[in-house]
Each structure stands twice: as structure tokens, then as C-alpha cells.
Design an enzyme around this catalytic site. Structure first.
Site, PDB file in Angstrom:
ATOM      1  N   GLU A   1       0.807  -1.218   0.000  1.00  0.00           N
ATOM      2  CA  GLU A   1       0.000   0.000   0.000  1.00  0.00           C
ATOM      3  C   GLU A   1       0.846   1.276   0.000  1.00  0.00           C
ATOM      4  OE1 GLU A   1      -2.961  -0.395  -0.552  1.00  0.00           O
ATOM      5  OE2 GLU A   1      -3.826  -2.079   0.531  1.00  0.00           O
TER       6      GLU A   1
ATOM      7  N   TYR B   1     -16.805  16.168  16.665  1.00  0.00           N
ATOM      8  CA  TYR B   1     -15.439  15.666  16.700  1.00  0.00           C
ATOM      9  C   TYR B   1     -15.005  15.056  15.370  1.00  0.00           C
ATOM     10  CZ  TYR B   1     -15.540  16.766  21.576  1.00  0.00           C
ATOM     11  OH  TYR B   1     -15.629  17.461  22.760  1.00  0.00           O
TER      12      TYR B   1
END
Length: 213
Positions: free
Chosen positions: A71, A117
Site C-alpha cells: 500500500e 469531533y
């Protein structure tokens, strides 16, 4: 001054302890000047060896250490997008991955502004169309997105997040998993979302990427 290798290993252990990195899934990296330290392929984030990291150039060239995670193009995409990025976290966390299998809320964010948040710590999180793990074209598509972001969901795959420090990237990953769990728990119900004005005010106060949807 803390050692980036030790910080990376500690972050891996924390994420694994939270259940956000099942098995040998997930990969972490930190940028130091013109080099990237990344977890090796098949690494268990619960047991990262600080002295056993792969070393890459910013263009992905393997310079030293074991074979890097497949990745690595995703990590490079975030480092190319923003020179202030110093850490990248990619996970297969259950709830965020489940949300990556659903239609996105908008073109700029798979996840709506459900909690303050999420807007403050993560910001808009686009859904990147499916590609096999490690696909360079998918990473390039992420690198070229024409709006600010520090997080994305890879379709049918999982979250990838960036930050100016490893601690910030990890905190964002934890927050994205939490808001994803809340979103899934609501099912087909229509929750109250933050209004555009509320979300924009938070984004300005906390310097978080959030834009027109």
C-alpha cells in the site's frame, strides 16, 4: 526529542490493542525529510520492530530494509499532497470499512457531519472508487483530488488518514472508526446532522478540511 521509529511502533501497538488492525492488516508510515519509513509487507501492527522498517524515497523507490507494504502508493499520495504531512495510517477497521461499502453521503465526504469531533479531528473523507490493494492509479486519483482532505475511505477496503504527527493521524483514525460505528448503529433512520454553518464554524476554529457539499 522522540524517535519516529519508536513512535510508529507504539502507534501500531495502540491501534492493534483497540481492535482496529485485525491480523496482519494495516500499515503505517512516517516521513523524515526526503525519506519514508513504512511497515513491511505482512507486518502485524501489534509487534512492529522499530529497527525493521522499510525505507523508501518519496517517489516510492525502495532504499533499505525489508519489502514494504504493497500500500505504499497511498502513503506517497498523501505526502505529495501536503508537505506538512508527516504520518499516514491505513487500517481495515471494521466500522469504517463497512461504511466504505455503502453509498457516500456526498462527493466530498462518505461520512456526514454527524458529530463535532468528526469535523474537528477528521474532516471531509471522500470515498475513493474501488481498486485492488496497492493500485498505483487509485493512489494517484487520491493525490489529485482538487479539495483539501486528511482522510479517505477506499471503497470496499478501509480508511487511510494523514496527519502532521503520528499522534494526530492515530487520533483521526480512532475518531473515524467511532463516527462510522455511530452511523451504522442509526441504520435507516434519518439523524440530525450538523448544519452547514455549524460544521463550517468548527472547521474554521480547528483548521479542519471541510467544504461545500
Amino acid at each position: 526529542m522522540s524517535d519516529p521509529r519508536t513512535e510508529l511502533a507504539a502507534a501500531g501497538a495502540r491501534l492493534a490493542a483497540l481492535g482496529l488492525s485485525p491480523g496482519s492488516s494495516g500499515n503505517l508510515s512516517v516521513r523524515i525529510d526526503d525519506r519514508v519509513l513504512i511497515t513491511p509487507t505482512g507486518a502485524d501492527l501489534a509487534e512492529v520492530d522499530p529497527d525493521g522498517l522499510s525505507v523508501l524515497a518519496l517517489d516510492g523507490t525502495h532504499l533499505d530494509g525489508p519489502r514494504p507494504s504493497k500500500e505504499f502508493p497511498l502513503h506517497g499520495a498523501f505526502y505529495r499532497r501536503d508537505d506538512a504531512t508527516r504520518a499516514v495510517v491505513h487500517l481495515h477497521a471494521r466500522n469504517a470499512t463497512a461504511v466504505s461499502c455503502l453509498p457516500p453521503w456526498s462527493a466530498r465526504s462518505a461520512v456526514p457531519p454527524l458529530t463535532p469531533y468528526f469535523v474537528m479531528r477528521v474532516g471531509q473523507t471522500p470515498l475513493i472508487p474501488y481498486a485492488p490493494p496497492g493500485d498505483a492509479d487509485q493512489a494517484e486519483a487520491l493525490a489529485l483530488l482538487p479539495f483539501p482532505l486528511r482522510a479517505a475511505l477506499l471503497q470496499n477496503h478501509g480508511p487511510v488518514l494523514a496527519g502532521p504527527t503520528m499522534a494526530r493521524a492515530v487520533d483521526a483514525a480512532v475518531e473515524l472508526e467511532e463516527v462510522s460505528a455511530l452511523l451504522l448503529s442509526l441504520g435507516e433512520r434519518s439523524p440530525r446532522l450538523l448544519t452547514p454553518a455549524e460544521a463550517d464554524a468548527l472547521a474554521r476554529t480547528y483548521d479542519s478540511p471541510w467544504g461545500e457539499h
